[in-house]
Design a protein around this motif. Structure first.
Motif, short mmCIF file in Angstrom:
data_model
loop_
_atom_site.label_atom_id
_atom_site.label_comp_id
_atom_site.label_asym_id
_atom_site.label_seq_id
_atom_site.Cartn_x
_atom_site.Cartn_y
_atom_site.Cartn_z
N HIS A 196 -10.38 -2.49 10.85
CA HIS A 196 -9.00 -1.59 11.09
C HIS A 196 -8.85 -0.39 9.69
O HIS A 196 -9.36 -0.81 8.64
N LEU B 69 -2.29 -8.79 13.17
CA LEU B 69 -3.76 -9.22 13.58
C LEU B 69 -3.67 -10.82 13.61
O LEU B 69 -3.60 -11.32 12.59
N ARG C 108 0.05 -12.02 3.77
CA ARG C 108 -0.96 -13.01 4.14
C ARG C 108 -1.08 -14.43 3.65
O ARG C 108 -0.55 -14.68 2.59
N ASN D 219 0.83 -1.03 0.02
CA ASN D 219 0.11 -0.06 0.11
C ASN D 219 0.93 1.24 -0.01
O ASN D 219 1.91 1.33 0.97
N PHE E 47 -3.17 4.56 12.97
CA PHE E 47 -3.86 3.42 12.65
C PHE E 47 -5.17 3.13 13.46
O PHE E 47 -4.90 3.18 14.73
N ASN F 90 2.98 0.46 3.26
CA ASN F 90 2.55 -0.52 4.25
C ASN F 90 2.60 -1.76 3.34
O ASN F 90 2.16 -1.98 2.58
N THR G 154 1.54 -5.82 3.92
CA THR G 154 0.85 -6.75 4.91
C THR G 154 0.90 -8.04 3.99
O THR G 154 0.52 -8.28 2.63
N LEU H 153 1.60 4.28 13.79
CA LEU H 153 2.49 3.42 13.41
C LEU H 153 3.59 4.05 12.67
O LEU H 153 3.36 4.71 11.58
N ARG I 260 4.24 7.07 2.65
CA ARG I 260 4.35 5.90 3.26
C ARG I 260 4.09 4.70 2.76
O ARG I 260 3.28 4.77 1.67
N SER J 49 1.92 -7.12 9.20
CA SER J 49 2.13 -5.58 8.71
C SER J 49 3.47 -5.20 9.11
O SER J 49 3.82 -5.19 10.23
N LEU K 38 2.98 -5.10 12.99
CA LEU K 38 1.75 -5.08 13.49
C LEU K 38 1.27 -6.58 13.11
O LEU K 38 1.28 -6.53 12.12
N HIS L 271 -11.93 -1.40 7.67
CA HIS L 271 -12.21 -2.61 6.80
C HIS L 271 -12.11 -3.91 7.61
O HIS L 271 -11.05 -3.86 8.36
N ASP M 19 -10.25 -7.53 6.68
CA ASP M 19 -9.29 -8.42 5.79
C ASP M 19 -10.15 -10.00 5.61
O ASP M 19 -9.74 -10.54 6.68
N TYR N 279 0.93 5.14 0.29
CA TYR N 279 0.26 6.54 0.75
C TYR N 279 1.13 7.80 0.39
O TYR N 279 2.25 8.09 0.89
N ILE O 273 -2.35 -11.74 10.05
CA ILE O 273 -1.70 -11.07 9.17
C ILE O 273 -0.51 -10.30 9.60
O ILE O 273 -0.87 -9.61 10.78
N VAL P 135 -6.71 3.39 8.37
CA VAL P 135 -5.66 4.46 8.47
C VAL P 135 -6.30 5.75 8.46
O VAL P 135 -6.86 6.23 7.35
C1 MD6 Z 1 -2.14 -0.05 6.60
N1 MD6 Z 1 -3.20 -1.94 6.96
O1 MD6 Z 1 -1.41 0.08 7.59
C2 MD6 Z 1 -3.26 -0.95 6.41
N2 MD6 Z 1 -4.54 -5.06 7.42
O2 MD6 Z 1 -1.56 1.05 5.68
C3 MD6 Z 1 -3.87 -2.87 6.79
O3 MD6 Z 1 -5.16 -2.79 6.30
C4 MD6 Z 1 -3.81 -4.00 7.74
O4 MD6 Z 1 -1.92 -3.18 9.15
C5 MD6 Z 1 -4.46 -6.15 8.02
C6 MD6 Z 1 -3.68 -6.39 9.03
C7 MD6 Z 1 -2.62 -5.20 9.40
C8 MD6 Z 1 -2.85 -4.09 8.89
#
Ligand code: MD6
Ligand code: FE
Length: 208
Positions: free
Chosen positions: A178, A169, A202, A111, A145, A198, A200, A161, A196, A136, A167, A122, A124, A113, A134, A180
């Motif tokens: 969760h 989950l 999976r 991801n 976050f 990120n 993740t 973060l 940024r 991250s 991180l 959302h 996952d 940003y 998951i 941002v």
């Molecule tokens: C983010 N992270 O940190 C978006 N999903 O930009 C997530 O959507 C995320 O950080 C699942 C598990 C950990 C996460």
């Protein structure tokens, strides 16, 4: 390993999981992956509304979304048609450390940003196997976050973060909502152009 904060059951924050040198090495791995698999703008199912975040992936599967086919995993880039590049070894090492005993990761969503990008709350839940955590990792500018429970509309907590933080989950938080809320532009010097990244990782399919 760095210290861990249990934000809620199954939500674990590892501030400073990667030191500066490891962050720089991972950044370079990801910039190389992005050269092979250029960022694309995902779109919401049905409406086609664009995300403010740009995305790419590495690994045998990648997460994509567009108006016509919605959220899904697929083995190829939606625009170039090429297979996704492999997950860098240092990310697989982080998975092994943070998700011990889990089957290997199949997807790493990247991801991207800019200062104005956000990610709405959302879950996952596009993975056939939601038993693995998951994992991250974040690089570059810090983010606010937010995480809640497994149902929408319940109480949430928000925390920062920063670059190098991990991180996870897991377990009771695997399906936690969760997102941002915002990016703290200029809070890191890791990325030459700011912003940024990120990552993740999976597990997508059920392990044999
Ligand atoms: C983010 N992270 O940190 C978006 N999903 O930009 C997530 O959507 C995320 O950080 C699942 C598990 C950990 C996460
Ligand atoms: Fe997520």
């Amino acid at each position: 390993m760095s210290s861990v904060l249990e934000i809620a059951p199954g939500v674990r924050h590892y501030p400073g999981f990667l030191d500066r040198a490891a962050q720089a090495a991972l950044r370079d791995d990801i910039l190389a992956a992005l050269a092979a698999a250029p960022p694309f703008v995902p779109r919401m199912p049905r409406t086609g509304k664009p995300f403010s975040v740009r995305m790419s992936n590495c690994g045998p599967l990648g997460w994509v979304s567009d108006a016509r086919l919605g959220y899904r995993y697929q083995p190829t880039h939606p625009e170039t048609g090429a297979p996704w590049p492999p997950i860098p070894a240092r990310l697989v090492d982080a998975w092994a450390a943070l998700a011990p005993g889990a089957p290997p990761p199949e997807a790493c969503l990247i991801n991207l940003y800019d200062a104005a990008a956000r990610m709405g709350l959302h879950q996952d839940r596009d993975e056939a196997d939601v038993s693995a955590p998951i994992v991250s990792l974040s690089l570059g500018d810090a983010a606010l976050f937010r995480v809640g429970g497994a149902t929408r509309g319940g109480p949430t907590r928000a925390f920062r973060l920063a670059s190098g933080d991990a991180l996870t989950l897991a377990g009771p938080a695997r399906l936690a909502f969760h997102g941002v809320d915002r990016i703290y532009a200029g809070s890191s010097t890791l990325l030459a152009e700011g912003g940024r990244i990120n990552l993740t990782m999976r597990r997508v399919t059920k392990a044999a």
